[in-house]
Design an enzyme around this catalytic site. Structure first.
Site, mmCIF file in Angstrom:
data_model
loop_
_atom_site.group_PDB
_atom_site.id
_atom_site.type_symbol
_atom_site.label_atom_id
_atom_site.label_comp_id
_atom_site.label_asym_id
_atom_site.label_seq_id
_atom_site.Cartn_x
_atom_site.Cartn_y
_atom_site.Cartn_z
ATOM 1 N N GLU A 182 0.832 -1.213 0.000
ATOM 2 C CA GLU A 182 0.000 0.000 0.000
ATOM 3 C C GLU A 182 0.862 1.256 0.000
ATOM 4 O O GLU A 182 1.054 1.892 1.045
ATOM 5 C CB GLU A 182 -0.943 0.024 1.209
ATOM 6 N N GLU A 297 -6.359 -6.988 -1.136
ATOM 7 C CA GLU A 297 -6.804 -6.746 0.245
ATOM 8 C C GLU A 297 -8.139 -6.024 0.206
ATOM 9 O O GLU A 297 -8.273 -4.975 -0.405
ATOM 10 C CB GLU A 297 -5.767 -5.916 1.006
#
Length: 822
Positions: A182, A297
């Site tokens: 991320e 995710e």
């Protein structure tokens, strides 16, 4: 066009008929989507080496033959915190019972992860081996999180790490490489990146050399590679505008269904990237512009892992992913106390944390899964979601008729009884039946020939919802055989024939001490009495208004009945948790206004007992009771009280310390320790900063602590504001503050009091205390209120001084505003 009434009815009936043809298990919500109920996920043993192909105008994941294939599975949480999920039984359960064809191994690099503990690579090796053994693809996730720039120094080991994995598992078709989880603006522990083209260029600058290295090594020629995107992997659209040069690279998209709304469309041609803010639209844009995406995710909660679960919104998201053959991994395989966790967490007085090893049967029960885990399991399997009843229940046994008032409590011979010459009286506070020599048919199914005893005149109106059996004591002068059948009745359940009578035999009677009577207990189940089942399962009509018994004996003329009761399980009635008024968030916090001054439980707190205001050491304090569990979760924050003050917009100013008074009143405290952590949420630092110090209270040494006049153990808990990571400047806005009172393998149970939370410089406090060394008459030296007033006055003076030095409106004030923005 106007329709006749008959035609409307006809159309309605056709609709009902068609609806009846749908599987009964598919909910109305699921029937609104075409892509929630799916075929089982295809395993690596069938699909083989993965590749990217164009299908229906979009790039998508495909098997070795070029057929589109979707991966559906779970992500671990950080392996440094919840690494015990990497065990044979868990991987077998995920592959077989959950139907997963993929698992993601989330290896955090920062946050005490791989960068500080390189041995975590052994956990990755084991996870890869278990995934291969249990026929699942495995994503090796280099978990870029804090800081958010994958080029930060802490991530400098990425090339060596991926080269090592590839060399150990050369060209293994099971392995998928995720290079950057991320990328984001998160500056906790290092730099972040911007949410724009420049941010994507930073990611690409990091990722392209890694992709090239893996391809050129000869050990990952065709393995799928995944790369995250800016803004916590919510910008695959930026990657589509400027993709990495590689034939088998996909782009991650992350979302949480309570935060990231769905969207039915992409963006019109020419939409500037700065106007692309919807995550699903970004995903649609990426697909429409020639790149493949993978939801590595996603969660059913809000983005912070809490609240919800938002399952209706999850249905919309999964329908989109499944429709477009986008693979996905749900976050996460943890028993952490957050909504997105797949397993039941520890919650004081409610549940123990689920073991991440399901045991030799290699199955987690539905009760061991959280609502999110139960939901996601069904979605991986591609079956309808049928939630279990999670209503908290408790056993009950309620005596309805005990005859202790000397009456028959409404019982008498039923008017339709074939045997009428029966005397019904109260004898020694029992219901005595005489004349039963005429009620002696014990043949199978012929209880109809015996006495009908009913409670027509009873005033009892018990709610028997959840009842599983009717019990009663039967007393006789000599052991014998007795037959009893039962029909309980309610307002709407009048007469439902028993299936059979319950027989007690002479060997079931026992002589009662101090008496010449023998007693047996008769238990009539729902199976024997369908009327009991009907009433006990009807939430709208569960009040019993009457009961009819059919009673026969072998050779007894007189018997006595007592303690006629119902027992079973029903919803537990939890005592309401009543907190003191929340009040206004206030720092310093002294609680003298009788409110909590904004302090409350963090959403992930394992303790959520009553927060009240009580006196401690002569002044008001915030207080709560709790106990640590005997069986310890692997994460010692899981069972911790986590108390937080939110929305304060505070700065430390000139102060170097954060301190508060902690008072302990233990019921049990003989072993282990209490470990107090301090964290806060400065927006400028990615919303998380934590003290490197831990304040530890050794419980075996508790008697050595200072005791107050009211018998409490007193600790001044202190944290050095200069030992916070990342560093907190004098003008850094903190917003939220949190104390985590973690379990150091202790047996603590008791009450805690929190008071006088403040920023401080101790030399000034000590001077104040010296000034107060000669207490006024009637005041107790060291009184908590005295200290509180002095500290409060000093802080007020500091605030006044700061206001006096604040720049006037103009250029200097503008400079201050710009500094605060940054």
């Amino acid at each position: 066009m106007k329709l006749s009434k008959n035609r409307i009815v006809s159309i309605f009936m056709v609709f009902i008929l068609l609806a009846s043809l749908l599987p009964a298990t598919v909910s109305a919500m699921e029937s609104d989507f075409d892509h929630l109920i799916l075929d089982p996920a295809v395993k690596p043993s069938v699909a083989g080496a993965l590749q990217l192909v164009e299908h229906n105008g979009q790039m998508t994941l495909a098997d070795q033959f070029g057929n589109p294939v979707q991966l559906r599975g779970m992500s671990t949480h950080g392996l440094q915190w919840f690494g015990e999920i990497v065990n044979d039984n868990a991987f077998a359960a995920l592959s077989n019972d959950w139907g997963s064809n993929m698992i993601r191994l989330a290896l955090y690099v920062g946050e005490n992860g791989y960068a500080t503990n390189p041995d975590l690579i052994e956990k990755v090796y084991k996870g890869i081996d278990l995934a291969i053994e249990h026929d699942m693809y495995v994503i090796v996730d280099w978990h870029v999180h804090a800081p958010g720039d994958p080029r930060a120094e802490i991530y400098s080991g990425a090339a060596e790490f991926f080269e090592t994995i590839a060399a150990k598992y050369p060209n293994n078709p099971h392995i998928i490489y995720e290079l950057a989880n991320e990328p984001s603006s998160n500056s906790n522990g290092g730099p972040g990146i911007t949410n724009d083209e420049a941010g994507w260029e930073a990611v690409k600058e990091y990722a392209q050399p890694l992709v090239d290295m893996l391809r050129e090594s000869g050990n990952a020629d065709d393995n799928i590679i995944l790369v995250g995107s800016p803004n916590w992997s919510q910008r695959p659209d930026l990657a589509a505008d400027n993709p990495i040069d590689d034939h088998h690279t996909m782009y991650a998209v992350h979302f949480y269904t309570g935060t990231h709304a769905a969207a039915a469309e992409s963006y019109p041609e020419g939409t500037p990237s700065s106007d692309r803010s919807n995550v699903m639209s970004n995903a649609r844009y990426a697909l429409e512009n020639g790149v493949a995406i993978f939801a590595t995710e996603w969660g059913t909660s809000q983005a912070d892992g809490n609240n919800g679960p938002y399952l209706d919104e999850a249905n919309v998201w999964l329908n989109f992913l499944n429709e477009n053959n986008v693979s996905w991994a749900n976050w996460s395989l943890t028993n952490k106390n957050e909504t997105s966790g797949a397993f039941t967490p520890f919650q004081l007085g409610k549940s123990d944390a689920t073991n991440l090893d399901p045991g030799d049967d290699q199955v987690w029960s539905m009760e061991e899964l959280s609502v999110s885990g139960e939901y996601v399991r069904s979605r991986i399997l591609g079956i309808p979601y049928e939630p279990i009843d999670r209503t908290a229940s408790e056993g009950f046994n309620e005596i309805i008729w005990d005859f202790n008032d000397g009456t028959t409590q409404g019982f008498g011979v039923n008017a339709d009884s074939p045997v009428q010459e029966i005397s019904v009286t109260n004898e020694n506070n029992t219901l005595q039946l005489s004349g039963l020599h005429a009620s002696n048919d014990l043949s199978e199914g012929n209880y109809w020939a015996n006495l009908r005893l009913s409670a027509n005149e009873t005033t009892a109106r018990p709610d028997i919802f959840g009842a599983e059996e009717i019990t009663m004591d039967v007393l006789v002068s000599e052991p014998t055989t007795i037959s009893i059948a039962a029909i309980p009745q309610s307002a709407n359940h009048g007469w439902i024939n028993p299936r059979h009578a319950v027989i007690v035999t002479p060997d079931q009677f026992e002589l009662q001490g101090g008496s010449d009577l023998y007693k047996a207990i008769v238990s009539i189940s729902r199976e024997a009495s369908p009327a009991l089942e009907a009433i006990a399962t009807d939430a709208d009509d569960s009040v019993m208004s009457n009961i009819i018994f059919f009673i026969g004996t072998e050779d007894a003329d007189v018997i006595q009945l007592d303690n006629i009761a119902v027992s079973g399980n029903r919803a537990a009635v939890e005592a309401p948790i009543v907190h003191a008024d929340l009040g206004t968030p206030t720092l310093p916090s002294d609680f003298e206004d009788g409110t909590r001054q904004g302090w409350t439980w963090h959403g992930g707190s394992g303790v959520k007992t009553e927060l009240t205001i009580q006196e401690a050491n002569g002044s008001n304090a915030l207080t709560w009771e709790y106990a640590y569990p005997e069986v310890k979760p692997s994460d010692n924050w899981a069972s911790a009280p986590r108390i937080m003050l939110g929305g304060i917009e505070a700065t430390r100013g000139e102060f170097n310390y954060l301190a508060y008074d902690l008072y302990i009143d233990p019921i049990r405290a003989t072993e282990g320790s209490i470990r107090i952590n301090f964290a806060m949420a400065p927006p400028a630092h990615g919303f998380w900063a934590q003290s490197s110090e831990v304040f530890e209270i050794d419980l075996p040494s508790l008697e050595e602590a200072t005791q107050t006049a009211d018998g409490l153990y007193h600790f001044e808990v202190v944290f050095d504001m200069n030992k916070i990571s990342p560093a907190i400047a004098s003008d850094t806005v903190l917003r939220d503050m949190e104390f985590i009172i973690a379990d150091g393998q202790s047996d603590f149970a008791g009450r805690m009091y929190l008071d006088n939370v403040r920023f401080t410089n101790f030399d000034e406090e000590e001077a104040l205390e010296e000034e107060d060394s000669a207490p006024a008459p009637g005041k107790k030296k060291g009184n908590g209120q005295d200290k509180k007033d002095k500290v409060k006055d000093k802080v007020k003076d500091k605030v006044k001084d700061k206001k006096a030095s604040t720049p006037a409106k103009g250029e200097s004030a503008k400079d201050e505003k710009e500094k605060a923005k940054k």
